[in-house]
Design a protein around this motif. Structure first.
Motif, PDB file in Angstrom:
ATOM      1  N   SER A  32       0.793  -1.489  -0.154  1.00 13.18           N
ATOM      2  CA  SER A  32       0.062   0.335  -0.410  1.00 13.18           C
ATOM      3  C   SER A  32       1.286   1.483  -0.333  1.00 13.18           C
ATOM      4  O   SER A  32       2.093   1.558   0.305  1.00 13.18           O
ATOM      5  CB  SER A  32      -1.193  -0.090   1.396  1.00 13.18           C
ATOM      6  OG  SER A  32      -1.343   1.620   1.179  1.00 13.18           O
ATOM      7  N   GLN A  33       0.341   2.191  -0.962  1.00 12.61           N
ATOM      8  CA  GLN A  33       1.072   3.358  -0.612  1.00 12.61           C
ATOM      9  C   GLN A  33       0.504   4.909   0.207  1.00 12.61           C
ATOM     10  O   GLN A  33       0.913   5.416   0.473  1.00 12.61           O
ATOM     11  CB  GLN A  33       0.826   4.658  -1.856  1.00 12.61           C
ATOM     12  CG  GLN A  33       1.496   3.061  -3.565  1.00 12.61           C
ATOM     13  CD  GLN A  33       2.837   3.158  -3.086  1.00 12.61           C
ATOM     14  OE1 GLN A  33       3.936   4.599  -2.392  1.00 12.61           O
ATOM     15  NE2 GLN A  33       3.506   2.188  -3.679  1.00 12.61           N
ATOM     16  N   VAL A  34      -0.040   4.184   0.504  1.00 13.22           N
ATOM     17  CA  VAL A  34      -0.944   5.042   2.662  1.00 13.22           C
ATOM     18  C   VAL A  34      -0.430   4.216   3.498  1.00 13.22           C
ATOM     19  O   VAL A  34       0.394   3.777   3.580  1.00 13.22           O
ATOM     20  CB  VAL A  34      -2.162   4.389   2.344  1.00 13.22           C
ATOM     21  CG1 VAL A  34      -3.102   5.225   3.889  1.00 13.22           C
ATOM     22  CG2 VAL A  34      -3.377   4.522   1.289  1.00 13.22           C
ATOM     23  N   ARG A  35       0.569   5.713   4.077  1.00 13.09           N
ATOM     24  CA  ARG A  35       1.244   5.841   4.763  1.00 13.09           C
ATOM     25  C   ARG A  35       0.020   6.072   6.521  1.00 13.09           C
ATOM     26  O   ARG A  35       0.845   6.463   7.312  1.00 13.09           O
ATOM     27  CB  ARG A  35       2.133   6.521   4.809  1.00 13.09           C
ATOM     28  CG  ARG A  35       3.028   6.114   3.668  1.00 13.09           C
ATOM     29  CD  ARG A  35       3.492   4.956   4.299  1.00 13.09           C
ATOM     30  NE  ARG A  35       4.397   3.815   3.309  1.00 13.09           N
ATOM     31  CZ  ARG A  35       4.217   2.963   1.917  1.00 13.09           C
ATOM     32  NH1 ARG A  35       3.137   2.594   3.041  1.00 13.09           N
ATOM     33  NH2 ARG A  35       5.006   2.525   1.532  1.00 13.09           N
ATOM     34  N   PHE A  36      -0.695   6.838   6.183  1.00 10.25           N
ATOM     35  CA  PHE A  36      -1.815   7.688   7.329  1.00 10.25           C
ATOM     36  C   PHE A  36      -3.178   7.569   6.731  1.00 10.25           C
ATOM     37  O   PHE A  36      -3.216   7.477   6.037  1.00 10.25           O
ATOM     38  CB  PHE A  36      -1.597   8.976   7.137  1.00 10.25           C
ATOM     39  CG  PHE A  36       0.371   8.995   8.530  1.00 10.25           C
ATOM     40  CD1 PHE A  36       0.304   9.276   9.606  1.00 10.25           C
ATOM     41  CD2 PHE A  36       1.425   9.833   7.254  1.00 10.25           C
ATOM     42  CE1 PHE A  36       1.509   9.477   9.556  1.00 10.25           C
ATOM     43  CE2 PHE A  36       2.866   9.722   7.718  1.00 10.25           C
ATOM     44  CZ  PHE A  36       2.548   9.862   8.718  1.00 10.25           C
ATOM     45  N   PHE A  37      -3.559   7.134   8.241  1.00  5.41           N
ATOM     46  CA  PHE A  37      -5.974   6.655   7.430  1.00  5.41           C
ATOM     47  C   PHE A  37      -5.795   8.172   8.723  1.00  5.41           C
ATOM     48  O   PHE A  37      -5.117   9.091   9.620  1.00  5.41           O
ATOM     49  CB  PHE A  37      -5.845   5.454   8.054  1.00  5.41           C
ATOM     50  CG  PHE A  37      -5.289   4.718   7.758  1.00  5.41           C
ATOM     51  CD1 PHE A  37      -6.160   4.202   6.396  1.00  5.41           C
ATOM     52  CD2 PHE A  37      -4.615   3.546   7.815  1.00  5.41           C
ATOM     53  CE1 PHE A  37      -5.763   3.248   5.534  1.00  5.41           C
ATOM     54  CE2 PHE A  37      -4.094   2.534   7.023  1.00  5.41           C
ATOM     55  CZ  PHE A  37      -4.751   2.069   6.420  1.00  5.41           C
ATOM     56  N   PHE A  38      -6.992   8.916   8.062  1.00  6.05           N
ATOM     57  CA  PHE A  38      -7.823   9.430   8.414  1.00  6.05           C
ATOM     58  C   PHE A  38      -9.312   9.167   9.037  1.00  6.05           C
ATOM     59  O   PHE A  38      -9.897   8.440   8.411  1.00  6.05           O
ATOM     60  CB  PHE A  38      -7.983  11.304   7.006  1.00  6.05           C
ATOM     61  CG  PHE A  38      -6.779  11.568   6.591  1.00  6.05           C
ATOM     62  CD1 PHE A  38      -5.966  12.428   8.092  1.00  6.05           C
ATOM     63  CD2 PHE A  38      -6.750  10.946   5.461  1.00  6.05           C
ATOM     64  CE1 PHE A  38      -5.183  12.735   7.337  1.00  6.05           C
ATOM     65  CE2 PHE A  38      -4.688  11.810   5.394  1.00  6.05           C
ATOM     66  CZ  PHE A  38      -4.341  12.673   6.089  1.00  6.05           C
ATOM     67  N   LEU A  39      -8.846   9.263  10.499  1.00  7.89           N
ATOM     68  CA  LEU A  39     -10.076   8.430  11.134  1.00  7.89           C
ATOM     69  C   LEU A  39     -11.793   9.897  10.897  1.00  7.89           C
ATOM     70  O   LEU A  39     -10.997  11.121  12.364  1.00  7.89           O
ATOM     71  CB  LEU A  39      -9.386   8.369  12.645  1.00  7.89           C
ATOM     72  CG  LEU A  39      -8.860   7.091  12.468  1.00  7.89           C
ATOM     73  CD1 LEU A  39      -8.597   7.062  14.449  1.00  7.89           C
ATOM     74  CD2 LEU A  39      -9.502   6.061  11.818  1.00  7.89           C
ATOM     75  N   SER A  40     -11.952   9.948  10.052  1.00  4.50           N
ATOM     76  CA  SER A  40     -13.445  10.761   9.884  1.00  4.50           C
ATOM     77  C   SER A  40     -14.454  10.595  11.230  1.00  4.50           C
ATOM     78  O   SER A  40     -15.409  11.514  11.389  1.00  4.50           O
ATOM     79  CB  SER A  40     -14.117  11.129   9.192  1.00  4.50           C
ATOM     80  OG  SER A  40     -14.748   9.702   8.209  1.00  4.50           O
ATOM     81  N   GLY A  41     -14.847   9.695  12.206  1.00  4.52           N
ATOM     82  CA  GLY A  41     -15.451   9.458  13.246  1.00  4.52           C
ATOM     83  C   GLY A  41     -16.073  10.418  14.279  1.00  4.52           C
ATOM     84  O   GLY A  41     -16.852  10.380  15.008  1.00  4.52           O
ATOM     85  N   LEU A  42     -14.661  11.636  14.218  1.00  4.40           N
ATOM     86  CA  LEU A  42     -14.919  12.434  15.679  1.00  4.40           C
ATOM     87  C   LEU A  42     -14.947  13.579  14.944  1.00  4.40           C
ATOM     88  O   LEU A  42     -15.219  14.573  14.939  1.00  4.40           O
ATOM     89  CB  LEU A  42     -14.060  11.721  16.481  1.00  4.40           C
ATOM     90  CG  LEU A  42     -13.977  11.151  17.733  1.00  4.40           C
ATOM     91  CD1 LEU A  42     -12.455  11.499  17.727  1.00  4.40           C
ATOM     92  CD2 LEU A  42     -14.497  10.595  18.362  1.00  4.40           C
ATOM     93  N   ASN A  43     -15.584  13.838  13.222  1.00  3.78           N
ATOM     94  CA  ASN A  43     -15.937  15.784  12.989  1.00  3.78           C
ATOM     95  C   ASN A  43     -16.536  15.872  13.220  1.00  3.78           C
ATOM     96  O   ASN A  43     -16.857  16.928  13.230  1.00  3.78           O
ATOM     97  CB  ASN A  43     -15.644  14.739  11.780  1.00  3.78           C
ATOM     98  CG  ASN A  43     -14.131  14.659  11.016  1.00  3.78           C
ATOM     99  OD1 ASN A  43     -13.347  14.380  11.608  1.00  3.78           O
ATOM    100  ND2 ASN A  43     -14.041  13.806  10.153  1.00  3.78           N
ATOM    101  N   GLU A  44     -17.794  15.406  13.990  1.00  3.08           N
ATOM    102  CA  GLU A  44     -19.221  15.893  13.925  1.00  3.08           C
ATOM    103  C   GLU A  44     -18.999  16.602  15.699  1.00  3.08           C
ATOM    104  O   GLU A  44     -19.754  16.449  16.372  1.00  3.08           O
ATOM    105  CB  GLU A  44     -20.170  15.065  14.353  1.00  3.08           C
ATOM    106  CG  GLU A  44     -20.263  15.159  12.227  1.00  3.08           C
ATOM    107  CD  GLU A  44     -21.570  14.179  12.038  1.00  3.08           C
ATOM    108  OE1 GLU A  44     -22.033  14.662  12.913  1.00  3.08           O
ATOM    109  OE2 GLU A  44     -21.359  13.915  10.369  1.00  3.08           O
ATOM    110  N   THR A  45     -18.122  15.904  16.358  1.00  4.90           N
ATOM    111  CA  THR A  45     -17.808  16.226  18.035  1.00  4.90           C
ATOM    112  C   THR A  45     -17.894  17.876  18.496  1.00  4.90           C
ATOM    113  O   THR A  45     -18.956  17.685  19.684  1.00  4.90           O
ATOM    114  CB  THR A  45     -17.042  14.841  18.640  1.00  4.90           C
ATOM    115  OG1 THR A  45     -15.688  15.377  18.124  1.00  4.90           O
ATOM    116  CG2 THR A  45     -16.533  13.935  18.469  1.00  4.90           C
ATOM    117  N   GLY A  46     -17.570  18.034  17.351  1.00 11.62           N
ATOM    118  CA  GLY A  46     -17.767  20.109  17.264  1.00 11.62           C
ATOM    119  C   GLY A  46     -16.789  19.785  19.036  1.00 11.62           C
ATOM    120  O   GLY A  46     -16.138  20.142  19.394  1.00 11.62           O
TER     121      GLY A  46
END
Length: 309
Positions: free
Chosen positions: A6-20
């Motif tokens: 895989s060329q992916v080196r980091f993952f972005f976790l979007s589960g907390l985006n709406e916690t504000g």
């Protein structure tokens, strides 16, 4: 092969985006939850280790159950606590694989330990005269090793195969990494077929775990019908186990269904459903066993009374 790396080196976790603006509150709740989980599980583990009268198969397996709860939650809570205080929710590729391994093996360990505990209750109630010869120290050590090593090896094989997949998206719509989500992010190269075969073999193995639990309790219930003594033993030692089983299956089935097919719910509710296994089972299991098993309850309450005096 190199083209599958895989060329992916980091993952972005979007589960907390709406916690504000609720992140401080969520951080406090998560920290309290984690501290309470550590407290109740360590209390049960220490109680069983220190009391020589509890050095019996049922309590040793319960101790293993609590240790697994600490193992799984340690793979989840430190990362989410950090993310709740961080403006960017990222995890390295290797870190994601490690977290997926810990969480996957934690869940599989739970089911395997529950199956071993069901076997212990079957022998204790259906074959009481042979209990100590069947559940010898060597056999218990073998079962405990089986309950840890088998799920870990199966999970490790799945993670190794996942690491060979070429991933097409660095975004994970969750608050943590899990193998099934990573697999769904793959570009589906040829060796995905091998991965699918390994996954289905694992599913079959754990399906047999579930069938074995059902089979063992069918015999236990059949034995308890005609015996008052066995009914009392069933209520004392089997009800906590059945409660843990029910909690486990409800939580896991909801989460798997949500991952595989998706539920028509808001992202916030989906996130709550995805983390309930890290909240409900590690808290409920020691509490259920601690309150229901008289020896553990009396030992803990006796220790508290002694400290107060």
């Amino acid at each position: 092969m190199m083209h599958n790396v895989s060329q992916v080196r980091f993952f972005f976790l979007s589960g907390l985006n709406e916690t504000g603006n609720y992140r401080v509150v969520l951080f406090s709740l998560a920290l309290i939850s984690y501290c309470f989980i550590v407290l109740v599980n360590v209390a049960l583990i220490v109680t069983i280790i220190l009391d020589k009268n509890m050095h019996e198969p049922m309590y040793i397996l319960l101790c293993t159950f609590c240790m697994n709860g600490l193992y799984g939650t340690t793979g989840f809570y430190p990362k989410i606590l950090w993310d709740l205080l961080s403006p960017v929710h990222v995890i390295s590729y290797s870190g994601c694989l490690v977290q997926a391994l810990v969480i996957s093996s934690f869940v599989c360990n739970d089911l395997t330990i529950l199956a071993v505990m069901a076997y212990d209750r079957y022998v204790a109630i259906c074959r009481p005269l042979q209990y100590h010869s069947i559940m010898s120290k060597q056999r218990v050590l073998l079962l405990v090793s089986f309950s840890w090593l088998t799920p870990f090896c199966i999970s490790a094989i799945n993670i190794i195969l996942t690491s060979r997949l070429k991933l097409c998206s660095p975004y994970i719509d969750r608050v943590y990494c899990v193998n099934l989500i990573l697999w769904k992010r793959a570009c589906f190269p040829a060796d995905t077929i091998i991965h699918a075969i390994v996954v289905y073999i694992g599913i079959i193995i754990y399906l047999f775990h579930g069938l074995f639990i059902v089979w063992s309790y069918m015999y236990v219930l059949k034995t308890c019908v005609d015996s008052f003594e066995n009914r009392a033993k069933f209520m004392q030692t089997c009800v906590p186990h059945l409660t843990s089983l029910l909690i486990f299956f409800v939580v896991i089935l909801v989460d798997i269904y949500n991952m595989q097919f998706g539920l028509n719910l808001s992202p916030t509710i989906q996130n709550v459903l995805s983390i309930e296994h890290f909240i409900i089972t590690p808290i409920m299991n020691p509490l259920v066993y601690g309150f229901k098993l008289t020896s553990i309850r009396n030992r803990i309450l006796g220790g508290i009374t002694f400290k107060i005096k």
